[in-house]
Design an enzyme around this catalytic site. Sequence first.
Site, PDB file in Angstrom:
ATOM      1  N   LYS A  22       2.456  -1.106  -2.402  1.00  0.00           N
ATOM      2  CA  LYS A  22       0.984  -1.853  -2.280  1.00  0.00           C
ATOM      3  C   LYS A  22       0.166  -1.745  -3.611  1.00  0.00           C
ATOM      4  O   LYS A  22      -0.346  -2.664  -4.213  1.00  0.00           O
ATOM      5  CB  LYS A  22       0.159  -1.555  -1.061  1.00  0.00           C
ATOM      6  CG  LYS A  22      -1.087  -1.977  -0.943  1.00  0.00           C
ATOM      7  CD  LYS A  22      -2.017  -1.572  -0.138  1.00  0.00           C
ATOM      8  CE  LYS A  22      -2.860  -0.098  -0.129  1.00  0.00           C
ATOM      9  NZ  LYS A  22      -3.875  -0.214  -0.902  1.00  0.00           N
ATOM     10  N   CYS A 117     -11.133   0.570   1.492  1.00  0.00           N
ATOM     11  CA  CYS A 117     -11.094   1.474   2.574  1.00  0.00           C
ATOM     12  C   CYS A 117     -12.587   2.152   2.535  1.00  0.00           C
ATOM     13  O   CYS A 117     -12.805   2.544   1.536  1.00  0.00           O
ATOM     14  CB  CYS A 117     -10.150   2.432   2.488  1.00  0.00           C
ATOM     15  SG  CYS A 117      -8.485   1.818   3.178  1.00  0.00           S
ATOM     16  N   ARG A 122     -17.548   4.935  -3.980  1.00  0.00           N
ATOM     17  CA  ARG A 122     -16.282   4.545  -4.792  1.00  0.00           C
ATOM     18  C   ARG A 122     -16.923   3.874  -5.844  1.00  0.00           C
ATOM     19  O   ARG A 122     -16.806   2.632  -5.938  1.00  0.00           O
ATOM     20  CB  ARG A 122     -15.253   4.082  -3.882  1.00  0.00           C
ATOM     21  CG  ARG A 122     -14.650   4.733  -2.538  1.00  0.00           C
ATOM     22  CD  ARG A 122     -13.504   3.922  -2.001  1.00  0.00           C
ATOM     23  NE  ARG A 122     -12.298   3.859  -2.744  1.00  0.00           N
ATOM     24  CZ  ARG A 122     -11.274   3.181  -2.211  1.00  0.00           C
ATOM     25  NH1 ARG A 122     -11.376   2.655  -1.096  1.00  0.00           N
ATOM     26  NH2 ARG A 122     -10.117   3.235  -3.168  1.00  0.00           N
ATOM     27  N   ASP A 305      -3.327   9.849  -0.154  1.00  0.00           N
ATOM     28  CA  ASP A 305      -3.122   8.734   0.838  1.00  0.00           C
ATOM     29  C   ASP A 305      -2.245   9.030   1.806  1.00  0.00           C
ATOM     30  O   ASP A 305      -1.905   8.173   2.749  1.00  0.00           O
ATOM     31  CB  ASP A 305      -2.295   7.579   0.179  1.00  0.00           C
ATOM     32  CG  ASP A 305      -3.356   6.735  -0.763  1.00  0.00           C
ATOM     33  OD1 ASP A 305      -3.090   5.947  -1.744  1.00  0.00           O
ATOM     34  OD2 ASP A 305      -4.788   7.154  -0.642  1.00  0.00           O
ATOM     35  N   ARG A 397      -3.257  -4.119   6.106  1.00  0.00           N
ATOM     36  CA  ARG A 397      -3.737  -4.288   4.687  1.00  0.00           C
ATOM     37  C   ARG A 397      -2.335  -3.613   4.118  1.00  0.00           C
ATOM     38  O   ARG A 397      -2.101  -3.883   2.765  1.00  0.00           O
ATOM     39  CB  ARG A 397      -4.830  -3.651   4.441  1.00  0.00           C
ATOM     40  CG  ARG A 397      -6.097  -4.583   5.022  1.00  0.00           C
ATOM     41  CD  ARG A 397      -7.290  -3.711   4.240  1.00  0.00           C
ATOM     42  NE  ARG A 397      -7.141  -3.497   2.790  1.00  0.00           N
ATOM     43  CZ  ARG A 397      -7.589  -2.292   2.273  1.00  0.00           C
ATOM     44  NH1 ARG A 397      -8.360  -1.381   3.176  1.00  0.00           N
ATOM     45  NH2 ARG A 397      -7.462  -2.041   1.076  1.00  0.00           N
TER      46      ARG A 397
END
Length: 428
Positions: A22, A117, A122, A305, A397
């Site tokens: 991704k 997310c 961020r 992640d 996603r």
Amino acid sequence: MYKYVIKGGNRLEGEISVSGAKNAAVAIVAATILCDEPCVLENVPDISDTAICAKILREMGASINYTNKNTIQIDTKNIKSPVVPYELARTMRASSYFLGTLLGRFHEAYVPMPGGCDLGDRPIDQHIKAFNCLGATDEIVSGTVHVKADDLIGCQIYFDINTVGGTINAIFAAVKAKGLTIIENAAKEPHIVDLANFLNSMGADIRGAGTDVIKVRGVERLKGITYAIIPDQIEAGTYMVAAAATKGNVLIKNVIPKHLESITINLRKMGVKVEEFDESVRVSVDGPIMKTNVKTMPHPGFPTDMQPQLSTLLTIAEGTSIVTDDIFDNRFRYVAELRKMGAEITVKDKVAIIQGVKCLKGAPVKATDLRAGAALVIAGLCAEGVTEIDDIYHIERGYESIEEKLSAVGADIKRMYFQPKETMAIGG
Ligand code: EPZ
């Protein structure tokens, strides 16, 4: 609305094939803006993030043709405006990549502040720092970032923090700048190397991707190519953990074992058997899952992640584990959901203390972000009873056909439609 309904307790056994990465795909799709010839991208994961990136390009005037669900032909020559459509772009972190690519092509870009997310604050200050260094000005007007440069001149960019997106955007803005750009303290993730390989195959001159110093010498133009995206290390790691959590035996195919090293090392420390082959790994468990301590780090360290997924496995390990994740402000929002399933976790600042329990119990839970949702799927697979996961759009996603892939190895998981109830606002 859809949810996953998982009946836990089945051991996963069989083979799972991993899709394209991704975080490489969203960057490479955006990178086609830098080229005015058609590109064909293969092994593109069929997920909503890449579909939205392609939709944004189409809305801007690009031609987008899917020859199959994982192969896209993209021709951006008819994009004339550096303005990215607001509604689509504001949902995704990866929309920030249109700043670098549009700046690189048009010397100007208007992109909504990126979404993505909810992992806490961020900012994109390091992205802006790179653009400023190359000669661009910046302003934010009604939630849209506007960057503009009379000319882009190679320079030395020193990132104050390790940033994947910042590194990618610096490369985008430097690829056609005048002269040499040196990016110091660059991120080293596999998707950055994949992006550099894609751009170099088009005629760019990028050296050092995968190290913390990347040199980009500007070129006049890039040519259209056909390119296959690397396998997704995080999707692979997620299925490795799912196999371990169900004490299964799964061959995970279409992977690059080198990209999984930090995941493999930590699983082995926990008593999980991981056998590495050229393009696959086999995960099996024939004993107890042991506790471990882990701290997330930029690549090649243990990836943030994968933190929610590994933490979920630790909830059923023997003993007490400590997980530290200070890459984002708050990557432990899934803990409250795991507690509903009987997990014993306390979180203080950016550290989770996980006391292993015999097993989790199925419950209705909610995905709070992409990897949190993946963690809840793993929890549901190994729990006693039924788990219902709401807000699965987060999961979709980043995971292509997750329920098909898991069902094919024995999971009892169904994607079900339900009419959302009117929720009452309860005070307190
Ligand atoms: C990318 O996000 C990934 N997303 C994230 O994956 C991944 O968690 C992250 O890299 C770290 O590996 C995509 O590639 C689309 P960062 P990114 O810039 O680029 C701070 C997933 O699950 N920071 O490396 O946004 C930032 O707040 C997603 O696939 C600044 O302060 O990550 C964070 O605390 C979630 N200023 C830290 O740096 C900046 O200008 C690392 O962020 C940029 C970042």
